[in-house]
Design a protein around this motif. Sequence first.
Motif, PDB file in Angstrom:
ATOM      1  N   LEU A  46      34.676  -8.342   8.218  1.00 37.78           N
ATOM      2  CA  LEU A  46      35.187  -8.982   7.010  1.00 37.78           C
ATOM      3  C   LEU A  46      36.339  -8.182   6.404  1.00 37.78           C
ATOM      4  CD1 LEU A  46      34.646 -11.584   5.569  1.00 37.78           C
ATOM      5  CD2 LEU A  46      33.017 -10.412   4.080  1.00 37.78           C
ATOM      6  N   VAL A  47      36.331  -6.867   6.611  1.00 38.84           N
ATOM      7  CA  VAL A  47      37.450  -6.036   6.136  1.00 38.84           C
ATOM      8  C   VAL A  47      38.725  -6.406   6.887  1.00 38.84           C
ATOM      9  CG1 VAL A  47      38.329  -3.689   5.875  1.00 38.84           C
ATOM     10  CG2 VAL A  47      35.888  -4.152   5.514  1.00 38.84           C
ATOM     11  N   VAL A  48      38.614  -6.628   8.198  1.00 36.33           N
ATOM     12  CA  VAL A  48      39.785  -7.002   8.996  1.00 36.33           C
ATOM     13  C   VAL A  48      40.328  -8.348   8.533  1.00 36.33           C
ATOM     14  CG1 VAL A  48      40.627  -7.456  11.327  1.00 36.33           C
ATOM     15  CG2 VAL A  48      38.898  -5.690  10.956  1.00 36.33           C
ATOM     16  N   LEU A  93      29.032   3.702  10.004  1.00 36.73           N
ATOM     17  CA  LEU A  93      29.885   2.614  10.479  1.00 36.73           C
ATOM     18  C   LEU A  93      30.564   2.992  11.789  1.00 36.73           C
ATOM     19  CD1 LEU A  93      31.577   1.539   7.099  1.00 36.73           C
ATOM     20  CD2 LEU A  93      29.610   0.497   8.231  1.00 36.73           C
ATOM     21  N   TYR A  94      31.016   4.221  11.894  1.00 35.23           N
ATOM     22  CA  TYR A  94      31.704   4.652  13.111  1.00 35.23           C
ATOM     23  C   TYR A  94      30.737   4.732  14.293  1.00 35.23           C
ATOM     24  CZ  TYR A  94      34.783   7.249  16.200  1.00 35.23           C
ATOM     25  OH  TYR A  94      35.549   7.629  17.266  1.00 35.23           O
ATOM     26  N   ARG A  95      29.523   5.206  14.052  1.00 34.13           N
ATOM     27  CA  ARG A  95      28.537   5.310  15.141  1.00 34.13           C
ATOM     28  C   ARG A  95      28.150   3.926  15.661  1.00 34.13           C
ATOM     29  NH1 ARG A  95      23.424   8.090  13.531  1.00 34.13           N
ATOM     30  NH2 ARG A  95      22.985   7.888  15.759  1.00 34.13           N
ATOM     31  N   VAL A  96      28.010   2.962  14.754  1.00 37.46           N
ATOM     32  CA  VAL A  96      27.701   1.592  15.194  1.00 37.46           C
ATOM     33  C   VAL A  96      28.841   1.043  16.037  1.00 37.46           C
ATOM     34  CG1 VAL A  96      27.293  -0.765  14.427  1.00 37.46           C
ATOM     35  CG2 VAL A  96      26.185   1.121  13.239  1.00 37.46           C
ATOM     36  N   ASN A  97      30.073   1.270  15.616  1.00 37.09           N
ATOM     37  CA  ASN A  97      31.222   0.791  16.384  1.00 37.09           C
ATOM     38  C   ASN A  97      31.262   1.429  17.770  1.00 37.09           C
ATOM     39  OD1 ASN A  97      34.078  -0.585  16.275  1.00 37.09           O
ATOM     40  ND2 ASN A  97      34.439   1.469  17.068  1.00 37.09           N
ATOM     41  N   THR A  98      30.934   2.724  17.849  1.00 35.12           N
ATOM     42  CA  THR A  98      30.899   3.399  19.149  1.00 35.12           C
ATOM     43  C   THR A  98      29.824   2.803  20.044  1.00 35.12           C
ATOM     44  OG1 THR A  98      31.667   5.450  18.116  1.00 35.12           O
ATOM     45  CG2 THR A  98      30.621   5.626  20.287  1.00 35.12           C
ATOM     46  N   ALA A  99      28.647   2.561  19.468  1.00 37.26           N
ATOM     47  CA  ALA A  99      27.562   1.960  20.246  1.00 37.26           C
ATOM     48  C   ALA A  99      27.934   0.552  20.701  1.00 37.26           C
ATOM     49  CB  ALA A  99      26.281   1.930  19.417  1.00 37.26           C
ATOM     50  N   TYR A 100      28.594  -0.202  19.855  1.00 38.01           N
ATOM     51  CA  TYR A 100      29.010  -1.562  20.203  1.00 38.01           C
ATOM     52  C   TYR A 100      30.036  -1.541  21.328  1.00 38.01           C
ATOM     53  CZ  TYR A 100      30.191  -6.485  19.414  1.00 38.01           C
ATOM     54  OH  TYR A 100      30.394  -7.834  19.572  1.00 38.01           O
ATOM     55  N   SER A 101      30.970  -0.617  21.262  1.00 33.73           N
ATOM     56  CA  SER A 101      32.045  -0.556  22.257  1.00 33.73           C
ATOM     57  C   SER A 101      31.544  -0.111  23.618  1.00 33.73           C
ATOM     58  CB  SER A 101      33.145   0.406  21.776  1.00 33.73           C
ATOM     59  OG  SER A 101      33.649   0.007  20.519  1.00 33.73           O
ATOM     60  N   PHE A 154      37.510  -3.350  13.645  1.00 33.02           N
ATOM     61  CA  PHE A 154      37.735  -2.453  12.522  1.00 33.02           C
ATOM     62  C   PHE A 154      38.298  -1.103  12.971  1.00 33.02           C
ATOM     63  CE2 PHE A 154      36.201   0.577   9.241  1.00 33.02           C
ATOM     64  CZ  PHE A 154      36.981   0.108   8.205  1.00 33.02           C
ATOM     65  N   PHE A 155      37.676  -0.498  13.974  1.00 36.65           N
ATOM     66  CA  PHE A 155      38.155   0.790  14.477  1.00 36.65           C
ATOM     67  C   PHE A 155      38.988   0.628  15.747  1.00 36.65           C
ATOM     68  CE2 PHE A 155      34.392   2.121  12.005  1.00 36.65           C
ATOM     69  CZ  PHE A 155      34.983   3.069  11.197  1.00 36.65           C
ATOM     70  N   SER A 156      39.389  -0.598  16.053  1.00 40.78           N
ATOM     71  CA  SER A 156      40.152  -0.846  17.278  1.00 40.78           C
ATOM     72  C   SER A 156      41.607  -0.447  17.090  1.00 40.78           C
ATOM     73  CB  SER A 156      40.060  -2.331  17.648  1.00 40.78           C
ATOM     74  OG  SER A 156      40.920  -2.632  18.712  1.00 40.78           O
ATOM     75  N   ASP A 157      42.239  -0.004  18.201  1.00 41.78           N
ATOM     76  CA  ASP A 157      43.667   0.332  18.156  1.00 41.78           C
ATOM     77  C   ASP A 157      44.526  -0.832  18.648  1.00 41.78           C
ATOM     78  OD1 ASP A 157      42.937   0.377  20.785  1.00 41.78           O
ATOM     79  OD2 ASP A 157      43.743   2.371  21.234  1.00 41.78           O
ATOM     80  N   GLY A 200      43.932  -4.792  15.144  1.00 37.88           N
ATOM     81  CA  GLY A 200      42.912  -3.902  14.617  1.00 37.88           C
ATOM     82  C   GLY A 200      43.206  -3.518  13.178  1.00 37.88           C
ATOM     83  N   ALA A 201      42.191  -3.005  12.498  1.00 36.28           N
ATOM     84  CA  ALA A 201      42.336  -2.709  11.072  1.00 36.28           C
ATOM     85  C   ALA A 201      43.394  -1.645  10.806  1.00 36.28           C
ATOM     86  CB  ALA A 201      40.991  -2.264  10.500  1.00 36.28           C
ATOM     87  N   SER A 202      43.463  -0.631  11.649  1.00 38.06           N
ATOM     88  CA  SER A 202      44.428   0.447  11.399  1.00 38.06           C
ATOM     89  C   SER A 202      45.864  -0.058  11.479  1.00 38.06           C
ATOM     90  CB  SER A 202      44.204   1.590  12.391  1.00 38.06           C
ATOM     91  OG  SER A 202      44.394   1.135  13.730  1.00 38.06           O
TER      92      SER A 202
END
Length: 731
Positions: A418-420, A458-466, A518-521, A525-527
């Motif tokens: 939702l942030v993206v 949030l970062y750990r969940v994104n890592t696990a998802y990826s 969200f943490f995608s490059d 991505g959000a960044s």
Amino acid sequence: MDSQTLAQDLEASILSATTPPKISAALSSIAAFLRRHTSDQLRPFFSLVFPSLLRRLFGFDSISWLEIGTSDRELSSQLFTFLAPGGPLFSSISSVDQESLVRYIFPTERLPEWMRYALQSSISSEVLASISPLFSSRIKEDELQNLKQIQLNVFQYYIFWFAYYPVSRGTAVLSNSGSGRATRKTRLENWVSSIPVISSSGCKPGQRPESSLYQQLLYSYLKAFVPKLGSGSFMPYRSSLLNYSMNDDELAYLQAEFVVQTFVQFWMVDNDLSPLPAQVARSLGLSFLYQAMLGTTPPTPGLGDVLKLLVNYLHWCPSSPKDGNPHMLFDKLLQRPLYRFVLRSFLYCPIGASVKNSVQIFSLWMTYIQPWHISKEDFTEFESTKERRDEGGNHREKGYTVVWRGYVLDNYLFYSSLVVHFLEFAHKFIHADVESVIKMVSEVLEVLCSSTELLALLYRVNTAYSTKEAVSSSYMTNDLYKYIPSIQEKLQDWEDGMWDSDINVSILHGRSSMDLRFFSDRDDGASNLLQLLILRAEHEIHLLSGDVSRHLQFLDSIKAKAKKLFGEQIAKTPEKISPKESPANQKEYFTLRRPKVGKYKGDWMKRPISDTEVAWLAVVLIRVSGWLNQYLSLDGSAETDDVGPTYVEVKGNEVRQITGPKEVLWLLLMLVFSWFGVMCNLVLGFMRRHGMKINLRFLASNRLVALFVLSALWPVIARGLSGVGVLLGLS
């Protein structure tokens, strides 16, 4: 007979009450009538007076009593006392409902849109009852008129109209601005007991509900009808045993579920493209054909404040969540509708619309993702002095702690995807209101950066998802892997239908994938979105006149928080970005990016609308093309692509002699049509085999439209020019 006559007199006084003194007198008369009569004598009141009372309270054909009470403190207090759960009206409603004296049919056209179309469809009553608690045991079928309607008792009928009130006001504002669907007709229909129809002509355009009185009533109803039930010690009664009586807790839950479901369906779901969980709809074989009519309609505006109060109440508890929050029983009910409501508000907000409604929706979102900030003080404005003194402060520690870990994991998409989508919305409106946009961006980044533990989670969940597919289950040391299937399922379900509609209204990417960005490059991505937004914000700020120091402070705050979220590279922007210094280089940074030919990977017909097309015409042509492709089986739905030979059976002994030119001409026409049909079948077969589709979207090109308009107007222009020539000749 006495109560019947008095009820008729009350009805006349209610309909004529349009000023504070008359309204006050009418309320006093109603309260006295209700106190003097027993429940079995109240049938005339609820048959004749109650519908007229609703008309005046909510103003469906004129200004409402709630709005008139805005400017009169004494009247506002009297209205609240009369309509409060412990007031004379609800006391009478309770006694009448206990004896089931009166039931009403709620007008179908006033229901949330998805419920309206569901009732008008061929879906059976049994299936409807299984997909929504509001349908359960409340559907009345009229076999003569082939209608399905919702039948309610007095309490339920009042709650339905109370929930519809802010929707009617928001719809009136939207219709008055010319940017939304037309206001639906307002009509109180006759109900079970042969009561005359009471008609009204709709809401007064431009009016909004009086927030303090309406919200005060809403809060009092939530406290009375959605009480603290105990920390999950029971589940709602769903037993099929015949001789089973529900206890008080179960009855209280059913009433609370009805109230919460009513507000959710009227305020959040309403015109959603996917009102039911995708898995439920598929399992029951449900298909809502009205989706094509709704298109990309945004939710009704002006609901942010009432929804914020609802979310605050359902998430507030005086203790920490480890002790059990009884209201969290309804958290699962809120998740999907609220996510889609916020996303649709951002995604479908039309260009040129005010950001004010979006600010309300943003505040609602921020409230939901920070339940640890909700305290008793958030409700003091809706309570009396006695209530505040009796209940005390009930403070709790504000800020994310490990006890909220389960809540964040269960609502992970609110903190990531939702942030993206919000950053894409910010790109869409940065030029219209740069101050409001950068404030909202700064606030959402502040929430994410407010706690190191929250950001790490949030970062750990994104890592696990990826890495969910690359890592064998036997080597999964991250305890968050067990949440990944649920997050993936929610991502697909909560965004169901958003990207498969006629057009993708996102401005920065061709289509949304079912991955966390969200943490995608990636480019979307959000960044990268945030970095581009910072550049565009700096550009817009430099174009403003006057003191912009406060805007620059917000921008510096955004850079600092972005650096904490994504690292050093996010803050690296050109030292000199003023358009005056390097206008050629600015075009790359500040021009809105559109998808380019060769880069869009989705269905080319449903690509985002470009600057070279007429938007509304493109949407129409996309829908027409889609219907033709489906009708002609060019969408891949045909079972076979082979076009076999056509056989004509001719009886050998029958020979007909053709006489006359008419029959010869008819034979030739039939031959031409047959040849044309064969050629069409061959062409369609060729298109099916090669995956080709009809695409009329090219007709929406600005140049073609201009050419068509010019061609249509040319006779008028020519006559005008000839007339001018004649006048010049005469002069």
